[in-house]
Write a protein that holds these residues in place. Sequence first.
Motif, PDB file in Angstrom:
ATOM      1  N   TYR A 111      22.560   0.493  13.062  1.00 21.81           N
ATOM      2  CA  TYR A 111      21.472   1.063  13.858  1.00 21.81           C
ATOM      3  C   TYR A 111      21.816   2.410  14.495  1.00 21.81           C
ATOM      4  CZ  TYR A 111      19.643  -3.615  13.277  1.00 21.81           C
ATOM      5  OH  TYR A 111      19.212  -4.776  12.723  1.00 21.81           O
ATOM      6  N   GLU A 112      22.928   2.435  15.212  1.00 25.83           N
ATOM      7  CA  GLU A 112      23.257   3.628  15.985  1.00 25.83           C
ATOM      8  C   GLU A 112      23.494   4.847  15.093  1.00 25.83           C
ATOM      9  OE1 GLU A 112      23.608   5.502  19.647  1.00 25.83           O
ATOM     10  OE2 GLU A 112      22.897   3.501  19.147  1.00 25.83           O
ATOM     11  N   LEU A 113      24.164   4.647  13.992  1.00 24.23           N
ATOM     12  CA  LEU A 113      24.443   5.759  13.084  1.00 24.23           C
ATOM     13  C   LEU A 113      23.156   6.357  12.532  1.00 24.23           C
ATOM     14  CD1 LEU A 113      27.042   7.132  12.263  1.00 24.23           C
ATOM     15  CD2 LEU A 113      27.102   5.698  10.233  1.00 24.23           C
ATOM     16  N   LEU A 114      22.165   5.508  12.256  1.00 27.71           N
ATOM     17  CA  LEU A 114      20.863   6.000  11.782  1.00 27.71           C
ATOM     18  C   LEU A 114      20.151   6.805  12.866  1.00 27.71           C
ATOM     19  CD1 LEU A 114      19.650   2.830   9.842  1.00 27.71           C
ATOM     20  CD2 LEU A 114      20.583   4.956   8.880  1.00 27.71           C
ATOM     21  N   ARG A 115      20.219   6.346  14.103  1.00 24.87           N
ATOM     22  CA  ARG A 115      19.605   7.084  15.219  1.00 24.87           C
ATOM     23  C   ARG A 115      20.298   8.432  15.424  1.00 24.87           C
ATOM     24  NH1 ARG A 115      19.723   4.001  20.420  1.00 24.87           N
ATOM     25  NH2 ARG A 115      18.222   5.563  21.050  1.00 24.87           N
ATOM     26  N   LEU A 116      21.623   8.434  15.307  1.00 24.48           N
ATOM     27  CA  LEU A 116      22.371   9.688  15.444  1.00 24.48           C
ATOM     28  C   LEU A 116      22.020  10.653  14.317  1.00 24.48           C
ATOM     29  CD1 LEU A 116      25.860   8.321  16.519  1.00 24.48           C
ATOM     30  CD2 LEU A 116      24.360   9.795  17.878  1.00 24.48           C
ATOM     31  N   GLN A 117      21.879  10.120  13.096  1.00 24.28           N
ATOM     32  CA  GLN A 117      21.527  10.979  11.964  1.00 24.28           C
ATOM     33  C   GLN A 117      20.147  11.603  12.178  1.00 24.28           C
ATOM     34  OE1 GLN A 117      23.330  12.002   9.153  1.00 24.28           O
ATOM     35  NE2 GLN A 117      21.612  13.414   9.091  1.00 24.28           N
ATOM     36  N   SER A 118      19.204  10.810  12.648  1.00 26.24           N
ATOM     37  CA  SER A 118      17.859  11.327  12.897  1.00 26.24           C
ATOM     38  C   SER A 118      17.879  12.412  13.981  1.00 26.24           C
ATOM     39  CB  SER A 118      16.934  10.179  13.313  1.00 26.24           C
ATOM     40  OG  SER A 118      15.658  10.664  13.629  1.00 26.24           O
ATOM     41  N   THR A 119      18.628  12.184  15.041  1.00 25.10           N
ATOM     42  CA  THR A 119      18.741  13.163  16.115  1.00 25.10           C
ATOM     43  C   THR A 119      19.445  14.422  15.625  1.00 25.10           C
ATOM     44  OG1 THR A 119      18.787  11.371  17.742  1.00 25.10           O
ATOM     45  CG2 THR A 119      19.563  13.529  18.481  1.00 25.10           C
ATOM     46  N   ALA A 120      20.497  14.243  14.815  1.00 26.23           N
ATOM     47  CA  ALA A 120      21.215  15.388  14.245  1.00 26.23           C
ATOM     48  C   ALA A 120      20.287  16.201  13.340  1.00 26.23           C
ATOM     49  CB  ALA A 120      22.440  14.907  13.464  1.00 26.23           C
ATOM     50  N   ASP A 121      19.494  15.515  12.522  1.00 24.31           N
ATOM     51  CA  ASP A 121      18.527  16.207  11.658  1.00 24.31           C
ATOM     52  C   ASP A 121      17.546  17.032  12.487  1.00 24.31           C
ATOM     53  OD1 ASP A 121      19.709  15.126   9.384  1.00 24.31           O
ATOM     54  OD2 ASP A 121      18.178  13.573   9.124  1.00 24.31           O
ATOM     55  N   ASP A 122      17.063  16.454  13.594  1.00 25.61           N
ATOM     56  CA  ASP A 122      16.148  17.180  14.481  1.00 25.61           C
ATOM     57  C   ASP A 122      16.817  18.414  15.091  1.00 25.61           C
ATOM     58  OD1 ASP A 122      14.136  15.329  13.993  1.00 25.61           O
ATOM     59  OD2 ASP A 122      14.452  14.239  15.879  1.00 25.61           O
ATOM     60  N   LEU A 123      18.080  18.270  15.510  1.00 27.03           N
ATOM     61  CA  LEU A 123      18.806  19.415  16.077  1.00 27.03           C
ATOM     62  C   LEU A 123      18.912  20.545  15.059  1.00 27.03           C
ATOM     63  CD1 LEU A 123      21.724  17.576  17.903  1.00 27.03           C
ATOM     64  CD2 LEU A 123      19.906  18.895  18.987  1.00 27.03           C
ATOM     65  N   LYS A 125      16.996  21.032  12.350  1.00 28.08           N
ATOM     66  CA  LYS A 125      15.648  21.543  12.050  1.00 28.08           C
ATOM     67  C   LYS A 125      15.167  22.475  13.162  1.00 28.08           C
ATOM     68  CE  LYS A 125      10.942  19.957  11.194  1.00 28.08           C
ATOM     69  NZ  LYS A 125      10.047  18.790  11.207  1.00 28.08           N
ATOM     70  N   ASN A 126      15.364  22.069  14.405  1.00 27.75           N
ATOM     71  CA  ASN A 126      14.927  22.884  15.547  1.00 27.75           C
ATOM     72  C   ASN A 126      15.689  24.200  15.653  1.00 27.75           C
ATOM     73  OD1 ASN A 126      13.052  20.940  16.255  1.00 27.75           O
ATOM     74  ND2 ASN A 126      14.373  19.985  17.784  1.00 27.75           N
ATOM     75  N   ASN A 127      16.886  24.249  15.094  1.00 33.63           N
ATOM     76  CA  ASN A 127      17.693  25.471  15.103  1.00 33.63           C
ATOM     77  C   ASN A 127      17.622  26.212  13.780  1.00 33.63           C
ATOM     78  OD1 ASN A 127      19.385  25.842  17.704  1.00 33.63           O
ATOM     79  ND2 ASN A 127      19.315  23.645  17.339  1.00 33.63           N
ATOM     80  N   ASN A 128      16.766  25.722  12.875  1.00 31.54           N
ATOM     81  CA  ASN A 128      16.521  26.372  11.590  1.00 31.54           C
ATOM     82  C   ASN A 128      17.823  26.671  10.827  1.00 31.54           C
ATOM     83  OD1 ASN A 128      14.813  27.356   9.612  1.00 31.54           O
ATOM     84  ND2 ASN A 128      14.948  29.458  10.382  1.00 31.54           N
ATOM     85  N   CYS A 129      18.668  25.638  10.709  1.00 31.20           N
ATOM     86  CA  CYS A 129      19.923  25.807   9.978  1.00 31.20           C
ATOM     87  C   CYS A 129      20.320  24.493   9.318  1.00 31.20           C
ATOM     88  CB  CYS A 129      21.031  26.299  10.906  1.00 31.20           C
ATOM     89  SG  CYS A 129      21.418  25.177  12.245  1.00 31.20           S
ATOM     90  N   THR A 130      21.281  24.584   8.428  1.00 31.35           N
ATOM     91  CA  THR A 130      21.819  23.401   7.762  1.00 31.35           C
ATOM     92  C   THR A 130      23.270  23.210   8.194  1.00 31.35           C
ATOM     93  OG1 THR A 130      22.709  24.571   5.842  1.00 31.35           O
ATOM     94  CG2 THR A 130      20.376  23.876   5.732  1.00 31.35           C
ATOM     95  N   VAL A 131      23.786  22.014   7.952  1.00 27.72           N
ATOM     96  CA  VAL A 131      25.181  21.743   8.261  1.00 27.72           C
ATOM     97  C   VAL A 131      26.080  22.650   7.425  1.00 27.72           C
ATOM     98  CG1 VAL A 131      27.011  20.005   8.169  1.00 27.72           C
ATOM     99  CG2 VAL A 131      24.752  19.374   8.953  1.00 27.72           C
ATOM    100  N   ASP A 132      25.722  22.870   6.173  1.00 24.49           N
ATOM    101  CA  ASP A 132      26.531  23.746   5.317  1.00 24.49           C
ATOM    102  C   ASP A 132      26.589  25.169   5.885  1.00 24.49           C
ATOM    103  OD1 ASP A 132      27.262  21.793   3.449  1.00 24.49           O
ATOM    104  OD2 ASP A 132      25.447  22.120   2.265  1.00 24.49           O
TER     105      ASP A 132
END
Length: 183
Positions: A111-123, A125-132
Amino acid sequence: GETLTSSFQLNKSKALKKKLDAANRSTHLKIRKTGGGLIIDFTAAMFEVYRQALLNLHKVTPRQDVDCTRSAKHREVASITTQDNHKYTVQMFLTSSKWQVQGDESHFLDYELLRLQSTADDLLKNNNCTVDQLNQAMKHVLSDAAQSDRAHTSNNSSQSGPPVHDSAVQPKTIEKLSTVKAT
């Protein structure tokens, strides 16, 4: 947050090398189970994104382990209690870009890892960048900092110098992530 003081001196060259090694990892997130809990190895950028996701999601201020001689953070510890009363302790090792998670491992993974992934994706997206993109920027900044440190060390054999702050070697985009509110 609470500050823990350690009686050691952080080796700036080794810290930069560890962070650069993390930026060069081929997998952004790798989870291992050990007798001491879960170990999560991140790339340097993914570590920063997940760290911010954890802090935003749970609205916590981690305790900081600080090298008292140079004011350098090397570890943060966050104690998490979820809304459904699951408890975790997350040790975030800033120089090696690793987490050690202790507590309800099954719940964390399911559960927690999925919530963190969703929050990370939002961060991201909101900063208009990718992890790469972040990881490439961090590689560049870390490489420059390591070269500068090697030049400084070869010109001056003493380890004295300005305090080492983990944020000093991170791109500006990482700093902006801390101001983004997770949804």
